[in-house]
Scaffold this motif. Sequence first.
Motif, mmCIF file in Angstrom:
data_model
loop_
_atom_site.group_PDB
_atom_site.id
_atom_site.type_symbol
_atom_site.label_atom_id
_atom_site.label_comp_id
_atom_site.label_asym_id
_atom_site.label_seq_id
_atom_site.Cartn_x
_atom_site.Cartn_y
_atom_site.Cartn_z
ATOM 1 N N ARG A 112 0.856 -1.198 0.000
ATOM 2 C CA ARG A 112 0.000 0.000 0.000
ATOM 3 C C ARG A 112 0.879 1.230 0.000
ATOM 4 N NH1 ARG A 112 -4.721 -1.682 4.390
ATOM 5 N NH2 ARG A 112 -5.066 -3.751 3.488
ATOM 6 N N GLY A 119 4.985 1.247 12.368
ATOM 7 C CA GLY A 119 3.934 0.236 12.233
ATOM 8 C C GLY A 119 3.166 0.281 10.918
ATOM 9 N N ARG A 120 3.474 1.225 10.047
ATOM 10 C CA ARG A 120 2.804 1.303 8.731
ATOM 11 C C ARG A 120 3.865 1.238 7.662
ATOM 12 N NH1 ARG A 120 -2.203 1.230 7.542
ATOM 13 N NH2 ARG A 120 -3.189 0.859 9.530
ATOM 14 N N TYR A 121 3.769 0.246 6.828
ATOM 15 C CA TYR A 121 4.794 0.056 5.812
ATOM 16 C C TYR A 121 4.164 0.011 4.439
ATOM 17 C CZ TYR A 121 6.870 -1.426 10.143
ATOM 18 O OH TYR A 121 7.286 -1.463 11.438
ATOM 19 N N PHE A 124 3.932 -4.813 3.659
ATOM 20 C CA PHE A 124 3.710 -5.418 4.972
ATOM 21 C C PHE A 124 3.105 -6.794 4.724
ATOM 22 C CE2 PHE A 124 -0.924 -4.882 5.186
ATOM 23 C CZ PHE A 124 -1.114 -3.991 4.146
ATOM 24 N N GLN A 126 0.282 -9.924 5.733
ATOM 25 C CA GLN A 126 -0.966 -10.302 6.391
ATOM 26 C C GLN A 126 -1.143 -11.809 6.361
ATOM 27 O OE1 GLN A 126 -4.166 -8.203 4.412
ATOM 28 N NE2 GLN A 126 -4.033 -6.487 5.841
ATOM 29 N N ARG A 257 -15.458 -0.736 9.085
ATOM 30 C CA ARG A 257 -14.273 -1.233 8.392
ATOM 31 C C ARG A 257 -14.044 -0.480 7.086
ATOM 32 N NH1 ARG A 257 -10.869 -3.595 9.920
ATOM 33 N NH2 ARG A 257 -10.578 -5.105 8.278
ATOM 34 N N VAL A 280 -5.893 -5.857 16.352
ATOM 35 C CA VAL A 280 -4.832 -6.642 15.695
ATOM 36 C C VAL A 280 -5.368 -7.370 14.482
ATOM 37 C CG1 VAL A 280 -3.060 -7.207 17.370
ATOM 38 C CG2 VAL A 280 -5.216 -8.459 17.438
ATOM 39 N N CYS A 281 -6.674 -7.377 14.355
ATOM 40 C CA CYS A 281 -7.246 -8.236 13.337
ATOM 41 C C CYS A 281 -8.614 -7.676 12.961
ATOM 42 C CB CYS A 281 -7.358 -9.613 13.967
ATOM 43 S SG CYS A 281 -8.552 -10.699 13.275
ATOM 44 N N ALA A 304 -8.376 -10.542 8.184
ATOM 45 C CA ALA A 304 -6.937 -10.431 7.959
ATOM 46 C C ALA A 304 -6.288 -9.907 9.221
ATOM 47 C CB ALA A 304 -6.654 -9.493 6.802
ATOM 48 N N LEU A 305 -5.077 -10.356 9.404
ATOM 49 C CA LEU A 305 -4.351 -9.989 10.617
ATOM 50 C C LEU A 305 -2.989 -9.468 10.181
ATOM 51 C CD1 LEU A 305 -4.262 -12.816 13.236
ATOM 52 C CD2 LEU A 305 -2.166 -11.875 12.399
ATOM 53 N N GLY A 306 -2.600 -8.318 10.691
ATOM 54 C CA GLY A 306 -1.324 -7.708 10.299
ATOM 55 C C GLY A 306 -0.183 -8.409 11.030
ATOM 56 N N ARG A 309 2.296 -6.214 13.026
ATOM 57 C CA ARG A 309 1.641 -5.744 14.243
ATOM 58 C C ARG A 309 1.660 -6.834 15.319
ATOM 59 N NH1 ARG A 309 -2.853 -2.559 15.829
ATOM 60 N NH2 ARG A 309 -2.128 -0.925 14.463
HETATM 61 P P1 AMP Z 1 -6.911 -4.002 6.661
HETATM 62 O O1 AMP Z 1 -6.655 -4.925 5.505
HETATM 63 O O2 AMP Z 1 -6.720 -2.560 6.313
HETATM 64 O O3 AMP Z 1 -8.191 -4.302 7.356
HETATM 65 O O4 AMP Z 1 -5.754 -4.282 7.726
HETATM 66 C C1 AMP Z 1 -5.676 -5.449 8.505
HETATM 67 C C2 AMP Z 1 -4.442 -5.383 9.357
HETATM 68 O O5 AMP Z 1 -3.285 -5.273 8.523
HETATM 69 C C3 AMP Z 1 -4.371 -4.138 10.250
HETATM 70 O O6 AMP Z 1 -4.951 -4.392 11.495
HETATM 71 C C4 AMP Z 1 -2.881 -3.884 10.388
HETATM 72 O O7 AMP Z 1 -2.365 -4.618 11.481
HETATM 73 C C5 AMP Z 1 -2.304 -4.440 9.105
HETATM 74 N N1 AMP Z 1 -1.941 -3.343 8.196
HETATM 75 C C6 AMP Z 1 -2.733 -2.679 7.331
HETATM 76 N N2 AMP Z 1 -2.029 -1.756 6.645
HETATM 77 C C7 AMP Z 1 -0.740 -1.850 7.068
HETATM 78 C C8 AMP Z 1 0.478 -1.176 6.733
HETATM 79 N N3 AMP Z 1 0.537 -0.216 5.799
HETATM 80 N N4 AMP Z 1 1.609 -1.548 7.393
HETATM 81 C C9 AMP Z 1 1.581 -2.520 8.327
HETATM 82 N N5 AMP Z 1 0.470 -3.191 8.680
HETATM 83 C C10 AMP Z 1 -0.674 -2.867 8.055
#
Ligand code: AMP
Length: 422
Positions: A112, A119-121, A124, A126, A257, A280-281, A304-306, A309
């Motif tokens: 992305r 914590g945002r990359y 990343f 999942q 969401r 976390v998820c 999905a779970l990061g 994170r």
């Molecule tokens: P999402 O797909 O946006 O619902 O994200 C699900 C999980 O993915 C989040 O709870 C984060 O832990 C992780 N996540 C989403 N975007 C990022 C990002 N840019 N960098 C790291 N972790 C991310």
Amino acid sequence: MKISRPRGTNDFLPAETVKWQHLENILKEVSCLYGFYEIRTPIFEHTELFQRGVGETTDIVEKEMYTFSDRKKRSITLRPEGTASVVRAYLENKLYASGGPVKFYYTGPMFRYDRPQAGRYRQFHQYGVEFFGVAEPAADAEIIILAEDILERLGIDDLEVSLNSVGCPACRPKYYEKLKAYFADREDQLCDLCRSRLSRNPLRVFDCKNSSCQAVAAGAPKVADNLCAECEGHFSELKAILDVCGVKYSVDDFLVRGLDYYTKTAFEILYNDGGTMKAVCGGGRYDNLVEQCGGKPVPGIGFALGMERILQVLEEKNLIAAEIPGADIYAAYVGRESMGTVFGLMKRLRKCGYAVETDYSARSLGSQLKNAARMKVPYALIVGDDEIREGVVEVKDMTAGTQEKVAVAEIENYFKGRMLND
Ligand code: AMP
């Protein structure tokens, strides 16, 4: 010129990758206990898949996709999430043909184009599951229980499920109209992006981080008060199953969401981070997504779970002790002439499952043994001309400091049953 890695990406070195492997092993193990098996899809897809599958009004599609033209000028996107690709694969491989439930899990990199920060990359990872073919709330309960099980096995307790129902095409249009009317009366208090999305998807205001938008959203009509009988029944049944299973949850009226495809159940799992609950998820039901991606209607649900994170949480809570497994045996030798014999011995010992290290430059025996001590190997072999002539090797017990001769032919037997490094 120094070339460095692109912004927002990471190199994971062995001290880190052992932790990833520990996490991945648990994810794989628990998924299989619930009958979810691995699917691997390409990390790039036709851009249109995500436009259709993730939704045009999402942050992901509007602002964050890694999109480029390939050599034939086709628009390609690095996957920003897993669900759309799994739905495509489900359709392309005609997995609906069985008529029964189909359950997958996946792990892997997502991309992305967001502003990198702690914590945002931009790349990343999942882990996620997708469950097709069951419209009943039992499927919703199953994946929520699976997600909790994973987190608990990792040692993360004090969890809470945040739950909502976002309705379906039967009840949502009426609710959207109400919501649009409410927001339209307060349009001047909304940010530009929310204003521009209002007519297309007013739910997005609930996700906006802008404090003025949040204040307006707090007074908005709640989706839970506007559900049709079917959605209402589905939601109550899900809550009843979770009650029986002892899953702690709370209903969050504004949990919608960030993705367009959710219908009925939306949920997040929160953990206690020193008093504040953090997600976390996240996941939810997507009963129209398969159709939206070109198939016949098939209900589905997933989360999905990061992984970054999760690993961060495990480290903060001291729940991950994975270390690089050390060598069991260090094969030291005197002189290049002994190298062939040593490599033969190492091959035999590795065949038996022992991790063996050696020196590749025939340095002095003293420095090799120093190296062995530094690596904390429990045993060292010492091979020299005399030993080769006699058909023996010296085996040094590095802890006791003792040494004995062992016949080369007996080396596997000698180590059999001895306590070596994990
Ligand atoms: P999402 O797909 O946006 O619902 O994200 C699900 C999980 O993915 C989040 O709870 C984060 O832990 C992780 N996540 C989403 N975007 C990022 C990002 N840019 N960098 C790291 N972790 C991310």
